[in-house]
Design an enzyme around this catalytic site. Structure first.
Site, PDB file in Angstrom:
ATOM      1  N   ARG A 121     -21.199 145.914  65.249  1.00 60.38           N
ATOM      2  CA  ARG A 121     -20.762 144.544  64.916  1.00 60.38           C
ATOM      3  C   ARG A 121     -20.327 143.758  66.165  1.00 60.38           C
ATOM      4  O   ARG A 121     -19.392 142.967  66.113  1.00 60.38           O
ATOM      5  CB  ARG A 121     -19.635 144.575  63.872  1.00 60.38           C
ATOM      6  CG  ARG A 121     -20.033 145.223  62.555  1.00 60.38           C
ATOM      7  CD  ARG A 121     -21.176 144.484  61.865  1.00 60.38           C
ATOM      8  NE  ARG A 121     -21.610 145.179  60.666  1.00 60.38           N
ATOM      9  CZ  ARG A 121     -22.629 146.047  60.619  1.00 60.38           C
ATOM     10  NH1 ARG A 121     -23.333 146.307  61.716  1.00 60.38           N
ATOM     11  NH2 ARG A 121     -22.969 146.621  59.496  1.00 60.38           N
TER      12      ARG A 121
ATOM     13  N   SER B 185     -18.662 141.729  53.496  1.00 56.04           N
ATOM     14  CA  SER B 185     -17.759 142.802  53.902  1.00 56.04           C
ATOM     15  C   SER B 185     -16.760 142.275  54.930  1.00 56.04           C
ATOM     16  O   SER B 185     -17.145 141.744  55.964  1.00 56.04           O
ATOM     17  CB  SER B 185     -18.573 143.957  54.495  1.00 56.04           C
ATOM     18  OG  SER B 185     -17.730 144.984  54.935  1.00 56.04           O
TER      19      SER B 185
ATOM     20  N   GLU C 214     -14.355 142.422  60.313  1.00 58.79           N
ATOM     21  CA  GLU C 214     -15.750 142.183  60.689  1.00 58.79           C
ATOM     22  C   GLU C 214     -16.042 140.687  60.602  1.00 58.79           C
ATOM     23  O   GLU C 214     -16.787 140.138  61.405  1.00 58.79           O
ATOM     24  CB  GLU C 214     -16.658 142.963  59.735  1.00 58.79           C
ATOM     25  CG  GLU C 214     -18.122 142.661  59.840  1.00 58.79           C
ATOM     26  CD  GLU C 214     -18.930 143.478  58.851  1.00 58.79           C
ATOM     27  OE1 GLU C 214     -19.837 142.904  58.233  1.00 58.79           O
ATOM     28  OE2 GLU C 214     -18.660 144.687  58.687  1.00 58.79           O
TER      29      GLU C 214
END
Length: 298
Positions: A170, A220, A290
């Site tokens: 990420r 998410s 994230e």
């Protein structure tokens, strides 16, 4: 030259626009100025004017993995969704920053090119996906990106190789240096078109079954800590279904925070902080987001 001079030249620039109109969470304060460039040339002009006039600059793609605070964003916000061309040549697909990841993956599939199946249900843009090294179902952008074309804040065009992008979980180089992704080229593998499409449709069905796609959401929220899964920790901590204002940790998929109606960015952030606090107390694990969080407090 100033921003409103560019507006007179035909660049789509708006003032005092609620960013909640564009975010997947349906939350966020106003942009002082908001621009929708239709070409790389327009992006270059906008960046130059902000640099010369010392105007704060924020770049946004599809706003799918993003929380904008309720105080909004000062200066200029550029949304790149009008830069959306996708081209295929041999085994390579080149997509503009504003092209949807889903559209790019399906374009590749329809040309019998395999490698982007994992991205069939990722709702973001190519620019955002490259920026955060987006991934799903065991695949990540770093596995298929060959090169990335960027515009630096100093106004220089550059092309980075996959290695130069310094991809990790990420994360990518452009998160650190502020370069603006203009396009990305993906190196793919010839395959059976019907098999590729079948697999993508299967992954999309799985996503609809497992994820709360019926509510506004930024996907998410938390990065996966090494050796742990976020969802089960949230469930065991008794936090699944927890609601703060209009923001709720999804009863369908723990770790996704949905807007049940009337949520503010502050609701989202307060729930995120609560989950982080409880997980730290119970498991001594720091949950990192994230989702990208930008803007100022109201």
């Amino acid at each position: 030259m100033e921003l409103l001079d560019l507006k007179k030249q035909g660049i789509n620039i708006k003032e005092q626009i609620p960013l909640s109109r564009y975010t997947f969470t349906k939350t966020g304060g106003e942009a002082e100025y908001l621009a929708f460039p239709k070409s790389t040339d327009e992006v270059e002009k906008l960046v130059k004017v902000t640099r010369e006039n010392k105007i704060p600059l924020t770049i946004i793609g599809n706003a799918s993995n993003l929380i904008i605070r309720d105080g909004g964003i000062d200066g200029l916000v550029i949304i790149l969704t009008d830069l959306k061309e996708i081209k295929v040549k041999d085994n390579k697909v080149t997509a503009d920053a504003g092209a949807k990841i889903v559209d790019t993956a399906f374009t590749a599939a329809h040309h019998g090119l395999s490698g982007m199946e994992f991205a069939a249900g990722i709702p973001g843009s190519i620019g955002g996906g490259v920026f955060m090294n987006a991934g799903a179902y065991g695949g990540e952008m770093q596995e298929v990106v060959e090169s990335v074309k960027v515009l630096t804040r100093a106004g220089e065009f550059k092309t980075y190789s996959n290695k130069e992008m310094e991809f990790s979980y990420r994360h990518s180089l452009v998160q650190d240096n502020g370069d603006i992704v203009l396009s990305a080229t993906f190196s793919l593998t010839p395959g059976n078109k019907l098999e590729i499409l079948d697999h993508m449709h299967y992954l999309n069905a799985l996503r609809r079954y497992k994820q709360p796609v019926e509510y506004p959401s930024c996907g998410s929220v938390f990065k996966r800590p090494t050796g742990h899964f976020v969802g089960p920790m949230i469930i065991k901590a008794g936090l699944q279904g927890k609601q703060v204002g209009g923001a709720q940790d999804s009863t369908k998929h723990a770790g996704f925070i949905v807007n049940k109606g009337g949520a503010t960015a502050t609701d989202y952030l307060n729930l995120i902080h609560l989950i982080q606090k409880v997980i730290k107390e119970k498991y001594d694990i720091d949950l990192h987001t994230e989702v990208r969080i930008i803007g100022k407090e109201k």
